[in-house]
Design a protein around this motif. Structure first.
Motif, PDB file in Angstrom:
ATOM      1  N   SER A 286       0.813  -1.224   0.000  1.00 37.23           N
ATOM      2  CA  SER A 286       0.000   0.000   0.000  1.00 37.23           C
ATOM      3  C   SER A 286       0.843   1.270   0.000  1.00 37.23           C
ATOM      4  N   ARG A 287       2.173   1.140  -0.177  1.00 34.55           N
ATOM      5  CA  ARG A 287       2.996   2.345  -0.294  1.00 34.55           C
ATOM      6  C   ARG A 287       2.606   3.127  -1.541  1.00 34.55           C
ATOM      7  N   PRO A 288       2.815   4.402  -1.649  1.00 35.16           N
ATOM      8  CA  PRO A 288       3.377   5.318  -0.675  1.00 35.16           C
ATOM      9  C   PRO A 288       2.339   5.755   0.362  1.00 35.16           C
ATOM     10  N   ASP A 594      12.100   4.133  10.161  1.00 33.75           N
ATOM     11  CA  ASP A 594      10.899   4.597   9.474  1.00 33.75           C
ATOM     12  C   ASP A 594      11.334   5.380   8.237  1.00 33.75           C
ATOM     13  N   CYS A 595      10.782   5.054   7.082  1.00 35.33           N
ATOM     14  CA  CYS A 595      11.306   5.699   5.869  1.00 35.33           C
ATOM     15  C   CYS A 595      10.854   7.143   5.711  1.00 35.33           C
ATOM     16  N   ARG A 596      10.108   7.691   6.676  1.00 34.06           N
ATOM     17  CA  ARG A 596       9.899   9.142   6.679  1.00 34.06           C
ATOM     18  C   ARG A 596      11.178   9.841   7.142  1.00 34.06           C
ATOM     19  N   ARG A 598      14.290   8.468   6.574  1.00 26.89           N
ATOM     20  CA  ARG A 598      15.296   8.273   5.532  1.00 26.89           C
ATOM     21  C   ARG A 598      14.696   7.391   4.442  1.00 26.89           C
ATOM     22  N   CYS A 599      14.744   7.893   3.223  1.00 30.44           N
ATOM     23  CA  CYS A 599      14.187   7.103   2.105  1.00 30.44           C
ATOM     24  C   CYS A 599      15.175   6.019   1.710  1.00 30.44           C
ATOM     25  N   PHE A 600      14.692   4.803   1.577  1.00 34.10           N
ATOM     26  CA  PHE A 600      15.553   3.678   1.202  1.00 34.10           C
ATOM     27  C   PHE A 600      15.406   3.309  -0.270  1.00 34.10           C
ATOM     28  N   ALA A 601      14.792   4.173  -1.026  1.00 30.05           N
ATOM     29  CA  ALA A 601      14.643   3.951  -2.472  1.00 30.05           C
ATOM     30  C   ALA A 601      14.053   2.581  -2.756  1.00 30.05           C
ATOM     31  N   CYS A 602      12.863   2.366  -2.235  1.00 35.68           N
ATOM     32  CA  CYS A 602      12.246   1.036  -2.373  1.00 35.68           C
ATOM     33  C   CYS A 602      11.691   0.794  -3.762  1.00 35.68           C
ATOM     34  N   GLY A 603      11.563   1.827  -4.564  1.00 38.01           N
ATOM     35  CA  GLY A 603      11.039   1.634  -5.913  1.00 38.01           C
ATOM     36  C   GLY A 603       9.807   2.478  -6.201  1.00 38.01           C
ATOM     37  N   ILE A 604       9.218   3.010  -5.164  1.00 40.18           N
ATOM     38  CA  ILE A 604       7.993   3.804  -5.353  1.00 40.18           C
ATOM     39  C   ILE A 604       8.275   5.047  -6.203  1.00 40.18           C
ATOM     40  N   LEU A 605       9.338   5.768  -5.863  1.00 42.38           N
ATOM     41  CA  LEU A 605       9.541   7.065  -6.526  1.00 42.38           C
ATOM     42  C   LEU A 605       9.942   6.947  -7.996  1.00 42.38           C
ATOM     43  N   PRO A 606      10.842   6.035  -8.366  1.00 44.22           N
ATOM     44  CA  PRO A 606      11.111   5.929  -9.802  1.00 44.22           C
ATOM     45  C   PRO A 606       9.857   5.569 -10.598  1.00 44.22           C
ATOM     46  N   TRP A 620       2.233  13.353   0.540  1.00 44.84           N
ATOM     47  CA  TRP A 620       2.966  12.085   0.455  1.00 44.84           C
ATOM     48  C   TRP A 620       4.073  12.119   1.501  1.00 44.84           C
ATOM     49  N   LYS A 621       4.439  10.962   1.988  1.00 45.28           N
ATOM     50  CA  LYS A 621       5.540  10.920   2.943  1.00 45.28           C
ATOM     51  C   LYS A 621       6.854  10.509   2.291  1.00 45.28           C
ATOM     52  N   CYS A 622       6.853  10.348   0.968  1.00 52.99           N
ATOM     53  CA  CYS A 622       8.109  10.106   0.250  1.00 52.99           C
ATOM     54  C   CYS A 622       8.742  11.470  -0.054  1.00 52.99           C
ATOM     55  N   PRO A 623      10.085  11.500  -0.270  1.00 58.16           N
ATOM     56  CA  PRO A 623      10.716  12.788  -0.582  1.00 58.16           C
ATOM     57  C   PRO A 623      10.105  13.424  -1.829  1.00 58.16           C
ATOM     58  N   GLU A 624      10.176  14.753  -1.859  1.00 60.17           N
ATOM     59  CA  GLU A 624       9.629  15.466  -3.016  1.00 60.17           C
ATOM     60  C   GLU A 624      10.476  15.214  -4.263  1.00 60.17           C
TER      61      GLU A 624
HETATM   62  S1  SF4 Z   1      10.222   5.714  -1.816  1.00 61.29           S
HETATM   63 FE1  SF4 Z   1      11.387   5.981   0.089  1.00 61.29          FE
HETATM   64  S2  SF4 Z   1      10.037   7.117   1.484  1.00 61.29           S
HETATM   65 FE2  SF4 Z   1       8.762   6.328  -0.214  1.00 61.29          FE
HETATM   66  S3  SF4 Z   1       7.966   4.391   0.537  1.00 61.29           S
HETATM   67 FE3  SF4 Z   1       9.850   3.889  -0.566  1.00 61.29          FE
HETATM   68  S4  SF4 Z   1      11.491   3.930   0.979  1.00 61.29           S
HETATM   69 FE4  SF4 Z   1       9.677   4.937   1.880  1.00 61.29          FE
END
Ligand code: SF4
Length: 643
Positions: A286-288, A594-596, A598-606, A620-624
């Motif tokens: 259910s991310r982000p 908690d990824c708020r 530090r973002c661990f680049a899980c794949g959501i943002l790309p 959103w709680k992912c980085p801008e």
């Molecule tokens: S992109 Fe980063 S902040 Fe967003 S859900 Fe994935 S790890 Fe968390």
């Protein structure tokens, strides 16, 4: 006699209903139900929760879709639930087809049937409903005159065990995609084309998976080789649907006449979770994290309360105390609804004193039970599952709870976590006793601790998807130990039967071949598998045998890191590379914050670069995302590109 219209169905119902339990499950007619003129409506959708009314009416997803569809003038949505066994017998005896509650039309008269699969143990009930509706069970047997049969919900993230029965699955969030599916259906109807055309056009909608457009190939050892598409235009992988921004919450809920599981207003304050617990299916898929504003929540409560008269509101999310504005929200609700005595419930609180203060502010007079979910009883194990917390922190929270007048604490644990030892299991008893001892010092003999112990299932799309599930013998040994040690005044133990765990594990981890097993099980009488009194484990074992499959293959194998999973073509957008790394981290006891933080680049943002860029700020709680860089991979085809 063939009964195929709403008048005949109503006549039969008048005869049947006085003879069965809880007729209110089947009458409809509740406050806020929507009844439209059937003949004037272009497209009719039946929303089906394949369990009884009492459970289905508490399902928020169903209520949301009901509202969205009925808000459109050319659409109608009606509800249907599984008949309880007495009603099923009566319906079969009277040759009464499955019908909708609102207008009592047979389900076969609808254009679209939408099943809700929040969990897997509903599958045989879904087949039973199709059978009662006299609709061909297999997608391959349906033609242009049959309804389109679709499904969605968390279990759809591994749709393969039900691939043969559903025409299409919605992967991810349904609010927008449901209307796109209806549009595609209307276009197809007008075109007069074949059903294949409809299925192909559905597959071009972002988040829709049409299983008949793909085939699965297996290796000699029975593992999956790959999933191939059968038509060029079908997407691969199938990327989950998300809403870039949560729409305003539903406020017009149908209010049941009879008692249902949750008699309260459900308001979702936040979707997704940033904590990264490694066992948690919901948290990964259910991310982000996206939040609703306080004002939006307050105004929804105000409107919904006036429309329904509920006296309790549930502020729902996967981790309610993580909602950024929770204190502000709770304070405002308290002030605004003081006169109405609106009770507020906050499920899913973190184990921290902040949660206790929050509950304290909410329930000045009510001091029932307080629920905490440490999930594991040793610090080592909590690090492995990425729910790091010291014993001292947990005991501190327990002290704060008892100090504020609560007398009962419920602690949720799981046995069977990866690398678990017998000491980790014994620690469950020890920790419960330590919490009880704190309680006795504060509230005396009124202190009670209940341990709810379920068995871990390595769910798809999680960092633990490679690990085996405990065997029957392992579960029995661990539960036996707990039954012997976790006893005495003030202590109570609840556990799940190992048979239940096996079924959920098979169905959640299964491939396409499991469809044979599900069908066999239904034919042999499996129904209401989530109900202790109806679940028949022997039927499922016989069904595996009949299908020529070994159940242990699905549950008790340690998977090699490079194994192709039956759900790999369904893209939850948390990358497999990230899950692999997280799994390897767990083996070294390495945790993630908690990824708020530090973002661990899980794949959501790309994947969702554009959606994030178009929704700046802290919704959103992912980085801008500010750069104009293009997404790393081509996400959507032209046809299904989100606006
Ligand atoms: S992109 Fe980063 S902040 Fe967003 S859900 Fe994935 S790890 Fe968390």
């Amino acid at each position: 006699m063939t009964i195929n219209n709403s008048i005949d169905i109503s006549e039969q119902l008048d005869r049947i209903l006085p003879t069965i339990q809880k007729p209110g499950r089947y009458t409809g007619g509740e406050l806020n139900q929507v009844v439209k003129d059937w003949e004037q409506i272009k497209t009719r959708v039946a929303l089906i929760f394949p369990d009884i009314y009492d459970l289905g009416m508490s399902n928020l997803g169903l209520a949301i879709l009901y509202d969205i569809l009925n808000n459109k003038p050319d659409l109608l949505a009606e509800r249907a639930f599984s008949p309880w066994t007495d009603m099923e017998d009566a319906m079969r005896n009277a040759n009464l087809p499955m019908f909708s509650l609102e207008t009592r039309h047979p389900l076969s008269d609808f254009d679209i049937l939408g099943f809700s699969f929040p969990y897997e143990t509903l599958y045989t009930n879904a087949l039973n409903i199709l059978d009662l509706a006299q609709i061909p069970m297999f997608t391959s047997e349906r033609n242009s005159f049959h309804p389109l049969v679709i499904a969605g919900g968390h279990a759809a993230f591994n749709p393969e065990p039900m691939h043969a029965f559903m025409d299409a699955f919605v992967i991810g969030e349904g609010e927008e995609v449901i209307l796109e599916i209806v549009n595609a259906y209307q276009d197809w109807k007008e075109s007069g084309s074949s059903r294949v055309y409809l299925l192909e056009s559905l597959s071009n909608i972002w988040g829709v998976y049409v299983p008949s457009l793909y085939q699965a190939k297996y290796n000699y050892d029975g593992t999956l080789s790959n999933v191939e598409k059968l038509v060029d235009t079908a997407p691969l992988p199938i990327i989950k649907r998300i809403l870039p921004q949560l729409p305003p919450p539903v406020t017009r809920f149908v209010v049941p006449y009879i008692d249902v599981v949750h008699n309260r207003l459900p308001v979702e304050i936040m979707r997704g979770c940033t904590r990264g617990c490694r066992f948690c299916h919901a948290g990964m898929i259910s991310r982000p994290v996206r939040e609703r504003s306080v004002d939006e929540v307050i105004s929804a409560i105000e409107q919904a309360q006036s429309l329904t008269g509920y006296e309790e509101v549930g502020l729902l999310s996967l981790s309610s105390s993580d909602y950024t504005h929770i204190l502000d929200l709770v304070g405002k609700i308290g002030r605004k609804f003081n006169k109405q005595h609106l009770a507020v419930s906050l499920p899913s609180l973190r184990i921290e004193s902040f949660s206790v203060e929050l509950m304290d502010a909410l329930n000045k007079s009510k001091r029932g039970g307080f629920t905490l979910a440490p999930e594991a009883a040793t610090e080592r194990m909590r690090e492995i599952i990425n729910k790091p917390l010291s014993d001292e922190q947990l005991l501190d929270t327990a002290r704060a709870i008892f100090d504020r007048g609560w007398t009962k604490i419920k602690l949720y644990f799981m046995i069977g976590h990866p690398s678990e030892t017998i000491e980790d299991v014994i620690a469950i008893s020890d920790l419960c006793k330590a919490v009880l001892s704190e309680g006795k010092q504060r509230v005396g003999n009124r202190a009670q601790v209940t341990a709810g112990v379920s068995t871990f299932i390595p769910k798809p799309h999680t960092p633990f998807q490679w690990v085996p599930c405990d065997t029957f013998e392992q579960i029995n040994e661990k539960q036996g130990l707990l039954k012997r040690t976790l006893r005495g005044k003030g202590l109570k133990l609840n556990w799940n039967a190992p048979e239940d765990t096996m079924l959920e594990a098979w169905l959640s981890r299964g491939d396409r071949r499991l469809a044979h097993v599900v069908l066999e099980a239904w034919k042999r009488g499996a129904r209401f598998d989530a109900w202790k009194e109806h679940f028949r484990y022997d039927i499922w074992l016989e069904s595996f045998q009949a299908a020529g499959l070994n159940p242990a293959f699905y549950t008790h194998r340690q998977r090699p890191i490079d194994e192709t999973f039956p759900w790999d073509h369904i893209d939850s957008t948390v990358r497999k590379k990230f899950l692999t790394e997280d799994y390897l981290w767990s083996q070294n006891g390495k945790t993630r914050v908690d990824c708020r933080e530090r973002c661990f680049a899980c794949g959501i943002l790309p994947t969702f670069t554009e959606q994030r860029r178009n929704n700046p700020g802290d919704v959103w709680k992912c980085p801008e995302v500010k750069s104009k860089r293009l997404p790393k991979k081509e996400l959507f085809t032209k046809v299904n590109a989100p606006e």
